[in-house]
Scaffold this motif. Sequence first.
Motif, short mmCIF file in Angstrom:
data_model
loop_
_atom_site.label_atom_id
_atom_site.label_comp_id
_atom_site.label_asym_id
_atom_site.label_seq_id
_atom_site.Cartn_x
_atom_site.Cartn_y
_atom_site.Cartn_z
N LEU A 1 46.37 45.18 42.33
CA LEU A 1 45.90 43.86 41.65
C LEU A 1 45.71 42.78 42.88
CD1 LEU A 1 47.57 44.00 38.25
CD2 LEU A 1 45.23 44.35 38.84
N MET A 2 46.75 42.65 43.81
CA MET A 2 46.49 41.81 44.64
C MET A 2 45.43 41.60 45.58
SD MET A 2 47.95 38.91 46.07
CE MET A 2 49.60 38.77 45.58
N GLY A 3 45.25 42.97 45.89
CA GLY A 3 44.18 43.36 46.99
C GLY A 3 42.76 42.96 46.21
N PHE A 4 42.69 43.39 45.05
CA PHE A 4 41.45 43.38 44.17
C PHE A 4 41.19 41.71 44.05
CE2 PHE A 4 39.16 42.85 40.42
CZ PHE A 4 37.69 43.44 40.68
N LEU A 5 42.19 41.22 43.41
CA LEU A 5 42.12 39.61 43.04
C LEU A 5 42.04 38.69 44.46
CD1 LEU A 5 44.40 39.38 40.02
CD2 LEU A 5 41.91 39.74 39.91
N PHE A 6 42.63 39.16 45.48
CA PHE A 6 42.64 38.31 46.58
C PHE A 6 41.21 38.28 47.13
CE2 PHE A 6 41.78 37.92 51.34
CZ PHE A 6 42.89 36.87 51.56
N ILE A 7 40.33 39.41 46.97
CA ILE A 7 38.85 39.21 47.30
C ILE A 7 37.95 38.26 46.27
CG2 ILE A 7 36.53 40.57 47.37
CD1 ILE A 7 38.58 41.31 49.66
N ILE A 8 38.27 38.39 45.09
CA ILE A 8 37.75 37.73 44.20
C ILE A 8 38.10 36.16 44.27
CG2 ILE A 8 37.57 37.22 41.44
CD1 ILE A 8 36.40 39.90 42.57
N PHE A 9 39.21 35.69 44.28
CA PHE A 9 39.64 34.46 44.19
C PHE A 9 39.54 33.79 45.80
CE2 PHE A 9 42.32 35.55 40.48
CZ PHE A 9 41.69 35.12 39.62
N ILE A 10 40.16 34.43 46.81
CA ILE A 10 40.12 33.93 48.35
C ILE A 10 38.83 34.09 48.91
CG2 ILE A 10 41.40 33.88 50.29
CD1 ILE A 10 42.86 32.92 47.54
N GLU A 11 38.54 35.36 49.33
CA GLU A 11 37.21 35.51 50.21
C GLU A 11 35.92 35.32 49.23
OE1 GLU A 11 36.87 39.45 51.50
OE2 GLU A 11 38.39 39.29 52.76
N ARG A 12 35.87 35.23 47.74
CA ARG A 12 34.56 34.89 47.40
C ARG A 12 34.79 33.48 46.64
NH1 ARG A 12 32.53 40.75 44.65
NH2 ARG A 12 32.45 41.60 46.74
N GLU A 13 35.93 32.91 46.74
CA GLU A 13 36.24 31.57 46.30
C GLU A 13 35.63 31.38 44.82
OE1 GLU A 13 34.38 29.06 49.10
OE2 GLU A 13 35.69 29.69 50.79
N LEU A 14 36.12 32.24 43.98
CA LEU A 14 35.79 32.02 42.84
C LEU A 14 37.15 31.74 41.80
CD1 LEU A 14 33.83 35.54 41.98
CD2 LEU A 14 32.89 33.09 42.34
N GLY A 15 36.96 30.88 40.75
CA GLY A 15 38.04 30.54 40.28
C GLY A 15 38.58 29.08 40.78
N MET A 16 39.26 28.30 39.93
CA MET A 16 39.91 26.77 40.34
C MET A 16 41.30 27.43 41.09
SD MET A 16 39.22 24.65 37.07
CE MET A 16 40.82 25.20 36.23
N ALA A 17 41.67 26.32 41.83
CA ALA A 17 42.94 26.58 42.56
C ALA A 17 44.00 26.90 41.81
CB ALA A 17 43.09 25.43 43.63
N GLU A 18 44.07 26.34 40.52
CA GLU A 18 45.02 26.24 39.88
C GLU A 18 45.38 27.84 39.53
OE1 GLU A 18 43.01 23.94 39.48
OE2 GLU A 18 44.43 22.12 39.67
#
Length: 124
Positions: A47-64
């Motif tokens: 999940l960390m690997g997958f969600l890292f791409i979604i939230f960090i590399e693709r910059e999706l979702g709010m910082a919170e």
Amino acid sequence: MHQIIAIAAGGAVGAVLRFLVSNGVYRVLGRDFPYGTLAVNVLGSLLMGFLFIIFIERELGMAEWRSAILIGLLGAFTTFSTFSMETIALLEAGDVSRAMLNVIISVLLCLTATWVGLSLGRQL
């Protein structure tokens, strides 16, 4: 301040999920090997690997949300300190082969799961 509250909330959810998943795995596979800890660490790594791409590399979702999930939820869900304690317990019990097996399997599966998660995230 919102980010701190988000991390705390995510951590509470992650800790409860860790308890539920780990104990569920132990009910199925038994407690003669740290299967529950291994399962949550591998799943958390994926999940960390997958969600890292979604939230960090693709910059999706709010910082919170990023903080709540990546730092809070997954930080509390994965159990490196438990892994360490269970490995030491195996060593102290004289079960060196199971202790080393736990280290090797945990490290290899968690690194692989993180890579798979990153790969899956990049394919979206």
